[in-house]
Scaffold this motif. Structure first.
Motif, short mmCIF file in Angstrom:
data_model
loop_
_atom_site.label_atom_id
_atom_site.label_comp_id
_atom_site.label_asym_id
_atom_site.label_seq_id
_atom_site.Cartn_x
_atom_site.Cartn_y
_atom_site.Cartn_z
N THR A 64 0.83 -1.21 0.00
CA THR A 64 0.00 0.00 0.00
C THR A 64 0.86 1.26 0.00
O THR A 64 0.54 2.24 -0.67
N GLN A 67 2.21 1.62 -3.52
CA GLN A 67 1.17 2.10 -4.44
C GLN A 67 0.97 3.61 -4.30
O GLN A 67 0.80 4.31 -5.30
N ARG A 68 0.99 4.10 -3.08
CA ARG A 68 0.85 5.55 -2.86
C ARG A 68 2.02 6.31 -3.49
O ARG A 68 1.84 7.31 -4.18
#
Length: 115
Positions: A64, A67-68
């Motif tokens: 995550t 992905q950011r």
């Protein structure tokens, strides 16, 4: 107290750190800053062709978080290209690959040890 930010592992710093249109004396609003982790995520996923999962593993980040970082990189690169801004690669919260030993995890690292 907020959780400390993860330092993404980066294999190497970019050889060239500024890209864009040939204009003299750009103002601050004409420069988009891409940090080193954003550059590395873009390099691994789009240039080296690795998956986001593999990129997160190589950079020692959660998927995550990766992905950011990757989404932010794509937005900044698109902004620079579409609006004719300079793209400057600088700063961030990263750690360089240990250059004293051969890297056995990242085939794209200049220190990659084959076999």
């Amino acid at each position: 107290m907020p959780r400390p930010k993860s330092k993404g592992k980066v294999c190497q710093l970019p050889e060239v750190d500024i890209f864009g249109p040939l204009v003299s004396n750009p103002s601050k609003r004409d420069i988009v800053y891409l940090n080193i982790e954003e550059y590395e995520s873009f390099r691994i996923i789009d240039f080296a062709g690795e998956s986001q999962e593999k990129c997160a593993e190589l950079m020692h980040l959660s998927r995550t978080t990766l992905q950011r970082i990757y989404y932010s990189a794509k937005q900044k690169i698109a902004d620079a290209i579409i609006h004719g801004k300079l793209l400057k690669i600088d700063g961030g919260n990263y750690r360089l690959c240990n250059r004293d030993i051969a890297c056995d995890r990242c085939q794209h690292c200049p220190n990659f040890k084959k076999g």
